[in-house]
Design a protein around this motif. Structure first.
Motif, PDB file in Angstrom:
ATOM      1  N   GLY A 215       1.186  11.953  -9.855  1.00 52.88           N
ATOM      2  CA  GLY A 215       0.038  12.845  -9.971  1.00 52.88           C
ATOM      3  C   GLY A 215      -1.207  12.170 -10.524  1.00 52.88           C
ATOM      4  O   GLY A 215      -2.038  12.804 -11.170  1.00 52.88           O
ATOM      5  N   GLU A 216      -1.347  10.882 -10.244  1.00 51.59           N
ATOM      6  CA  GLU A 216      -2.489  10.134 -10.759  1.00 51.59           C
ATOM      7  C   GLU A 216      -3.755  10.418  -9.950  1.00 51.59           C
ATOM      8  O   GLU A 216      -3.684  10.886  -8.817  1.00 51.59           O
ATOM      9  N   GLU A 217      -4.892  10.092 -10.532  1.00 54.26           N
ATOM     10  CA  GLU A 217      -6.171  10.196  -9.846  1.00 54.26           C
ATOM     11  C   GLU A 217      -6.206   9.127  -8.749  1.00 54.26           C
ATOM     12  O   GLU A 217      -6.036   7.939  -9.013  1.00 54.26           O
ATOM     13  N   VAL A 218      -6.400   9.562  -7.516  1.00 53.84           N
ATOM     14  CA  VAL A 218      -6.294   8.658  -6.372  1.00 53.84           C
ATOM     15  C   VAL A 218      -7.309   7.514  -6.448  1.00 53.84           C
ATOM     16  O   VAL A 218      -6.975   6.366  -6.153  1.00 53.84           O
ATOM     17  N   ASP A 219      -8.530   7.802  -6.855  1.00 53.55           N
ATOM     18  CA  ASP A 219      -9.525   6.720  -6.940  1.00 53.55           C
ATOM     19  C   ASP A 219      -9.127   5.653  -7.951  1.00 53.55           C
ATOM     20  O   ASP A 219      -9.398   4.464  -7.740  1.00 53.55           O
ATOM     21  N   ASP A 220      -8.473   6.041  -9.029  1.00 48.55           N
ATOM     22  CA  ASP A 220      -7.977   5.050  -9.992  1.00 48.55           C
ATOM     23  C   ASP A 220      -6.896   4.189  -9.346  1.00 48.55           C
ATOM     24  O   ASP A 220      -6.861   2.974  -9.529  1.00 48.55           O
ATOM     25  N   CYS A 221      -6.016   4.823  -8.608  1.00 49.91           N
ATOM     26  CA  CYS A 221      -4.950   4.095  -7.910  1.00 49.91           C
ATOM     27  C   CYS A 221      -5.529   3.134  -6.884  1.00 49.91           C
ATOM     28  O   CYS A 221      -5.059   2.001  -6.748  1.00 49.91           O
ATOM     29  N   ILE A 222      -6.547   3.587  -6.174  1.00 48.43           N
ATOM     30  CA  ILE A 222      -7.182   2.730  -5.167  1.00 48.43           C
ATOM     31  C   ILE A 222      -7.784   1.498  -5.829  1.00 48.43           C
ATOM     32  O   ILE A 222      -7.586   0.369  -5.350  1.00 48.43           O
ATOM     33  N   ARG A 223      -8.506   1.687  -6.929  1.00 51.61           N
ATOM     34  CA  ARG A 223      -9.115   0.536  -7.613  1.00 51.61           C
ATOM     35  C   ARG A 223      -8.050  -0.460  -8.077  1.00 51.61           C
ATOM     36  O   ARG A 223      -8.203  -1.673  -7.923  1.00 51.61           O
ATOM     37  N   ARG A 224      -6.958   0.046  -8.628  1.00 56.33           N
ATOM     38  CA  ARG A 224      -5.875  -0.845  -9.059  1.00 56.33           C
ATOM     39  C   ARG A 224      -5.272  -1.586  -7.869  1.00 56.33           C
ATOM     40  O   ARG A 224      -5.004  -2.782  -7.935  1.00 56.33           O
ATOM     41  N   PHE A 225      -5.059  -0.840  -6.779  1.00 55.73           N
ATOM     42  CA  PHE A 225      -4.453  -1.469  -5.613  1.00 55.73           C
ATOM     43  C   PHE A 225      -5.383  -2.519  -5.012  1.00 55.73           C
ATOM     44  O   PHE A 225      -4.934  -3.593  -4.604  1.00 55.73           O
ATOM     45  N   GLN A 226      -6.675  -2.230  -4.953  1.00 50.42           N
ATOM     46  CA  GLN A 226      -7.623  -3.205  -4.413  1.00 50.42           C
ATOM     47  C   GLN A 226      -7.600  -4.490  -5.233  1.00 50.42           C
ATOM     48  O   GLN A 226      -7.595  -5.588  -4.675  1.00 50.42           O
ATOM     49  N   ALA A 227      -7.575  -4.364  -6.546  1.00 51.66           N
ATOM     50  CA  ALA A 227      -7.518  -5.546  -7.413  1.00 51.66           C
ATOM     51  C   ALA A 227      -6.221  -6.315  -7.184  1.00 51.66           C
ATOM     52  O   ALA A 227      -6.217  -7.548  -7.086  1.00 51.66           O
ATOM     53  N   ASP A 228      -5.123  -5.582  -7.057  1.00 54.75           N
ATOM     54  CA  ASP A 228      -3.823  -6.198  -6.816  1.00 54.75           C
ATOM     55  C   ASP A 228      -3.793  -6.892  -5.455  1.00 54.75           C
ATOM     56  O   ASP A 228      -3.286  -8.001  -5.323  1.00 54.75           O
ATOM     57  N   ALA A 229      -4.362  -6.246  -4.446  1.00 56.51           N
ATOM     58  CA  ALA A 229      -4.378  -6.814  -3.092  1.00 56.51           C
ATOM     59  C   ALA A 229      -5.187  -8.106  -3.053  1.00 56.51           C
ATOM     60  O   ALA A 229      -4.799  -9.065  -2.379  1.00 56.51           O
ATOM     61  N   LYS A 230      -6.291  -8.147  -3.788  1.00 60.44           N
ATOM     62  CA  LYS A 230      -7.104  -9.373  -3.832  1.00 60.44           C
ATOM     63  C   LYS A 230      -6.316 -10.525  -4.436  1.00 60.44           C
ATOM     64  O   LYS A 230      -6.471 -11.671  -4.035  1.00 60.44           O
ATOM     65  N   GLU A 231      -5.467 -10.201  -5.405  1.00 59.35           N
ATOM     66  CA  GLU A 231      -4.672 -11.229  -6.073  1.00 59.35           C
ATOM     67  C   GLU A 231      -3.497 -11.696  -5.215  1.00 59.35           C
ATOM     68  O   GLU A 231      -3.219 -12.889  -5.130  1.00 59.35           O
ATOM     69  N   LYS A 232      -2.814 -10.757  -4.565  1.00 60.47           N
ATOM     70  CA  LYS A 232      -1.594 -11.093  -3.821  1.00 60.47           C
ATOM     71  C   LYS A 232      -1.847 -11.515  -2.376  1.00 60.47           C
ATOM     72  O   LYS A 232      -1.034 -12.233  -1.797  1.00 60.47           O
TER      73      LYS A 232
ATOM     74  N   LEU B 156       0.837  -1.201   0.000  1.00 59.71           N
ATOM     75  CA  LEU B 156       0.000   0.000   0.000  1.00 59.71           C
ATOM     76  C   LEU B 156       0.873   1.252   0.000  1.00 59.71           C
ATOM     77  O   LEU B 156       0.631   2.190  -0.756  1.00 59.71           O
ATOM     78  N   GLN B 157       1.908   1.235   0.814  1.00 58.89           N
ATOM     79  CA  GLN B 157       2.827   2.374   0.902  1.00 58.89           C
ATOM     80  C   GLN B 157       3.467   2.656  -0.464  1.00 58.89           C
ATOM     81  O   GLN B 157       3.491   3.809  -0.918  1.00 58.89           O
ATOM     82  N   ALA B 158       3.958   1.633  -1.117  1.00 55.06           N
ATOM     83  CA  ALA B 158       4.613   1.804  -2.425  1.00 55.06           C
ATOM     84  C   ALA B 158       3.619   2.291  -3.477  1.00 55.06           C
ATOM     85  O   ALA B 158       3.933   3.188  -4.268  1.00 55.06           O
ATOM     86  N   SER B 159       2.429   1.734  -3.487  1.00 52.61           N
ATOM     87  CA  SER B 159       1.418   2.129  -4.467  1.00 52.61           C
ATOM     88  C   SER B 159       0.994   3.581  -4.264  1.00 52.61           C
ATOM     89  O   SER B 159       0.906   4.346  -5.226  1.00 52.61           O
ATOM     90  N   ALA B 160       0.739   3.959  -3.022  1.00 59.71           N
ATOM     91  CA  ALA B 160       0.326   5.339  -2.747  1.00 59.71           C
ATOM     92  C   ALA B 160       1.430   6.327  -3.110  1.00 59.71           C
ATOM     93  O   ALA B 160       1.158   7.398  -3.663  1.00 59.71           O
ATOM     94  N   LYS B 161       2.667   5.961  -2.835  1.00 59.13           N
ATOM     95  CA  LYS B 161       3.791   6.840  -3.174  1.00 59.13           C
ATOM     96  C   LYS B 161       3.893   7.028  -4.688  1.00 59.13           C
ATOM     97  O   LYS B 161       4.064   8.147  -5.172  1.00 59.13           O
ATOM     98  N   THR B 162       3.765   5.946  -5.428  1.00 54.83           N
ATOM     99  CA  THR B 162       3.804   6.028  -6.889  1.00 54.83           C
ATOM    100  C   THR B 162       2.654   6.880  -7.407  1.00 54.83           C
ATOM    101  O   THR B 162       2.843   7.735  -8.285  1.00 54.83           O
TER     102      THR B 162
END
Length: 139
Positions: A79-96, A68-74
């Protein structure tokens, strides 16, 4: 209770649900988890939510916070849209990491980390809006 090989970690650890931070940062959580893991007498950890964990379970929690720390930092640095980052991270977290309940808690933790990177604190209204949407989606 180190002499018994047990640590009562409370809300530092979550099992079966995503962890939540509203104040502080992932760095604080990771530091605290490292401190728990540093005492090699401890074999069992009592989380604030879910069943008792072993050392491997605590390490998995730490890996989730590091991710989560690495994803949020990236997200912040690009300068990405935070909600897009959250959706990607949630999908990644479900997988890993294993599937867990209450994704909104992960969402709020992500928002908190991004706000920390900005030198801010998310408003209470953001938390209420996110929890409200979550509750309405369950009706």
């Amino acid at each position: 209770i180190p002499s018994a090989g047990i640590a009562i970690a409370g809300d530092l650890l979550f099992q079966g649900v995503y962890p939540l931070i509203k104040y502080g940062s992932t760095a604080d959580i990771i530091e605290a988890l490292d401190a728990l893991l540093a005492d090699h007498r401890i074999r069992l950890f009592v989380p604030g939510h879910g069943p008792i964990m072993d050392r491997a379970g605590v390490e998995r929690e730490k890996q989730l916070w590091l991710a989560l720390q690495a994803s949020a930092k990236t997200c912040f640095e690009n300068g990405e849209e935070v909600d897009d980052c959250i959706r990607r991270f949630q999908a990644d977290a479900k997988e890993k990491f294993e599937e867990r309940d209450c994704e909104v808690m992960l969402e709020i933790s992500y928002l908190t980390e991004v706000a920390t990177l900005k030198g801010e604190r998310p408003s209470e209204q953001i938390y209420m809006d996110r929890f409200g949407k979550h509750i309405l989606s369950k009706l």
